[in-house]
Design a protein around this motif. Structure first.
Motif, PDB file in Angstrom:
ATOM      1  N   LEU A   1     123.048  40.072  36.793  1.00 13.55           N
ATOM      2  CA  LEU A   1     123.153  39.094  35.701  1.00 13.55           C
ATOM      3  C   LEU A   1     123.686  39.776  34.442  1.00 13.55           C
ATOM      4  N   ALA A   2     123.132  40.946  34.135  1.00 11.94           N
ATOM      5  CA  ALA A   2     123.536  41.662  32.920  1.00 11.94           C
ATOM      6  C   ALA A   2     125.027  41.989  32.968  1.00 11.94           C
ATOM      7  N   ARG A   3     125.514  42.340  34.140  1.00  8.34           N
ATOM      8  CA  ARG A   3     126.934  42.715  34.279  1.00  8.34           C
ATOM      9  C   ARG A   3     127.846  41.578  33.815  1.00  8.34           C
ATOM     10  N   ARG A   4     127.406  40.342  34.017  1.00 10.51           N
ATOM     11  CA  ARG A   4     128.238  39.197  33.603  1.00 10.51           C
ATOM     12  C   ARG A   4     128.458  39.158  32.098  1.00 10.51           C
ATOM     13  N   GLY A   5     127.563  39.805  31.348  1.00  6.26           N
ATOM     14  CA  GLY A   5     127.678  39.768  29.896  1.00  6.26           C
ATOM     15  C   GLY A   5     128.566  40.866  29.326  1.00  6.26           C
ATOM     16  N   LEU A   6     129.027  41.783  30.185  1.00  6.78           N
ATOM     17  CA  LEU A   6     129.859  42.889  29.668  1.00  6.78           C
ATOM     18  C   LEU A   6     131.086  42.333  28.952  1.00  6.78           C
TER      19      LEU A   6
ATOM     20  N   THR B   1     124.040  43.860  26.805  1.00  9.15           N
ATOM     21  CA  THR B   1     123.890  42.715  27.707  1.00  9.15           C
ATOM     22  C   THR B   1     122.694  43.010  28.604  1.00  9.15           C
ATOM     23  N   VAL B   2     121.772  42.067  28.613  1.00  6.63           N
ATOM     24  CA  VAL B   2     120.504  42.277  29.309  1.00  6.63           C
ATOM     25  C   VAL B   2     120.323  41.185  30.365  1.00  6.63           C
TER      26      VAL B   2
ATOM     27  N   VAL C   1     120.890  35.907  31.353  1.00  4.80           N
ATOM     28  CA  VAL C   1     121.595  37.043  30.763  1.00  4.80           C
ATOM     29  C   VAL C   1     121.742  36.741  29.277  1.00  4.80           C
ATOM     30  N   THR C   2     121.811  37.770  28.463  1.00  2.00           N
ATOM     31  CA  THR C   2     122.052  37.613  27.024  1.00  2.00           C
ATOM     32  C   THR C   2     123.249  36.679  26.819  1.00  2.00           C
ATOM     33  N   ALA C   3     123.134  35.775  25.855  1.00  3.28           N
ATOM     34  CA  ALA C   3     124.203  34.793  25.632  1.00  3.28           C
ATOM     35  C   ALA C   3     125.428  35.448  24.977  1.00  3.28           C
TER      36      ALA C   3
ATOM     37  N   ALA D   1     140.864  41.473  34.766  1.00  7.95           N
ATOM     38  CA  ALA D   1     139.407  41.397  34.892  1.00  7.95           C
ATOM     39  C   ALA D   1     138.759  42.542  34.115  1.00  7.95           C
ATOM     40  N   LEU D   2     139.415  43.691  34.130  1.00  7.32           N
ATOM     41  CA  LEU D   2     138.922  44.839  33.369  1.00  7.32           C
ATOM     42  C   LEU D   2     138.913  44.516  31.872  1.00  7.32           C
ATOM     43  N   ARG D   3     139.969  43.868  31.396  1.00  8.54           N
ATOM     44  CA  ARG D   3     139.978  43.411  29.997  1.00  8.54           C
ATOM     45  C   ARG D   3     138.794  42.489  29.754  1.00  8.54           C
ATOM     46  N   GLY D   4     138.513  41.674  30.754  1.00 14.34           N
ATOM     47  CA  GLY D   4     137.422  40.709  30.622  1.00 14.34           C
ATOM     48  C   GLY D   4     136.075  41.366  30.395  1.00 14.34           C
TER      49      GLY D   4
END
Ligand code: AOF
Ligand code: ZN
Length: 373
Positions: free
Chosen positions: A18-23, A31-32, A47-49, A187-190
């Motif tokens: 979940l945290a990874r999605r916030g990177l 991102t937590v 995940v952190t908003a 995706a890396l930019r993302g």
């Protein structure tokens, strides 16, 4: 490992996922990921908003509702205990009746740093620390660097031939790698807060530097140009879109005021950086420039070129990770190199990395590296 510890690791792994999605989306905050489990069943997850608030914990608690009472919360970072715009996450856990909190790593923010754990324990909550700590540390490496060293994590992206060339001798570079590799590069930019290029790349390519994967980002990627003398043309795409997409230029202190004004008028934030001694090839002192980015909250930077910027970052020992896309093609020594000369005479002085991942992308490969310890 027994069944119970397998389950605990699985829940923490889910929280890390979940945290990874916030990177790339939570800066200046980490991102937590938070997963709340009651009687073996996941009752809340978050995940952190985007933008860094709300934090993960109150979001997961809202999902769990009354089922949070007596439950276990898995968090990838120690819950905060300071009064920010909303109340502390520790207090939210306590008020909801969470019985046990499993924390991957402590939050090195001086406002927290162990005090979150202490506050939970003082309230009678059982706290366990260190589950998948290395993974959680690597995930938020950018945030930890911002707090501990006042600089962001720097990933250098290279897209080259097998012999490390990025363009033909005539300067032709579109495209060396194929479509799957280019999508992966987007995706890396993302997953980064900001993308950084040297002004030479702006002059040569007039890039957009956006993340062109629909729906990937909730907040825009910050575009940063290292441009000591403000040579960025007012007519380039970056400047033309600067009112919609954050665009920052790192310039030398004392760069032309009229140009700075014109760029500012177009929506560009001109960030001046003091230059000292060996301010190096770009004329922007990169360690200072990186500190300026961290001061503005940036935790993860993707450096995309060109060869001068790559050399200056490597020389300054400022590259933490490398994402190397390489195509099965060869250009030879009259092709343009990925990094300009940066004066290594002894192998002992050569920047070294360790491989952390490898992935085929069509005929190309993405190989990932991290700074050798
Ligand atoms: C948590 N959960 O999801 C995050 C945390 O400015 P504020 O009030 O949002 O606080 C920012 C700090 O909160 C940040 O420096 C870090 O210590 C922590 N981030 N904490 O409990 C979260 N993102
Ligand atoms: Zn919090």
């Amino acid at each position: 490992m027994d069944d119970a510890s397998h389950m605990r690791a699985a829940h923490m792994r889910a929280a890390l996922g979940l945290a990874r999605r916030g990177l790339g989306q939570c800066w200046p905050n980490p991102t937590v990921g938070c997963v709340i489990v009651r009687d073996g069943r996941v009752v809340g997850r978050a995940v952190t908003a985007p933008g860094g608030r709300p934090h993960a914990e109150p979001l997961a608690l809202a999902m769990a509702g009354a089922e949070a009472r007596g439950a276990t919360a898995y968090v990838t970072l120690e819950p905060c205990c300071h009064h920010g715009r909303t109340g502390p996450c520790t207090d939210a856990f306590i008020a909801a009746g969470i019985a046990r909190v499993v924390v991957a790593v402590r939050d090195c923010d001086p406002r927290v740093n162990g005090q979150g754990v202490a506050r939970l324990r003082a309230a009678g909550v059982t706290v366990e620390e260190g589950l998948l700590a290395a993974e959680a540390e690597a995930l938020n490496a950018g945030f930890f660097l911002r707090i501990r060293q006042n600089r962001p994590l720097v990933t250098l992206k290279l897209a080259t031939t097998l012999d490390g060339r990025i363009a033909t001798r005539a300067g032709e570079s579109r495209w060396i790698t194929g479509e799957p590799a280019r999508r992966a590069a987007h995706a890396l930019r993302g997953r980064h807060d900001a993308v950084l290029v040297g002004v030479g790349t702006v002059l040569a390519d007039d890039p957009d530097l956006t993340c062109r994967i629909e729906g990937f980002r909730a907040i825009p990627l910050v575009r940063v140009v290292a441009d000591s003398h403000l040579r960025t043309p007012l007519t380039c795409r970056l400047v033309a879109t600067a009112k919609e997409i954050p665009t920052w230029i790192l310039a030398r202190h004392g760069a032309d005021r009229d140009r700075a004004y014109a760029l500012g008028h177009a929506g560009v934030a001109v960030v001046t950086v003091e230059t000292a001694g060996d301010g190096a090839q770009l004329g922007v002192d990169l360690p200072r420039a990186l500190r300026a980015l961290a001061a503005r909250g940036i935790t993860r930077v993707l450096a995309e070129g060109g060869a001068q910027l790559a050399a200056a970052l490597l020389r300054a020992d400022a590259v933490d990770r490398i994402a190397w896309f390489h195509a099965p093609a060869v250009l030879g020594a009259d092709g343009w190199p990925a990094a300009q000369a940066f004066g290594v005479a002894a192998l002992a002085a050569m920047p070294r990395f360790r491989r952390t991942g490898a992935m085929p992308l069509g005929d190309d490969m993405l190989t990932e590296f991290a700074r050798a310890a």
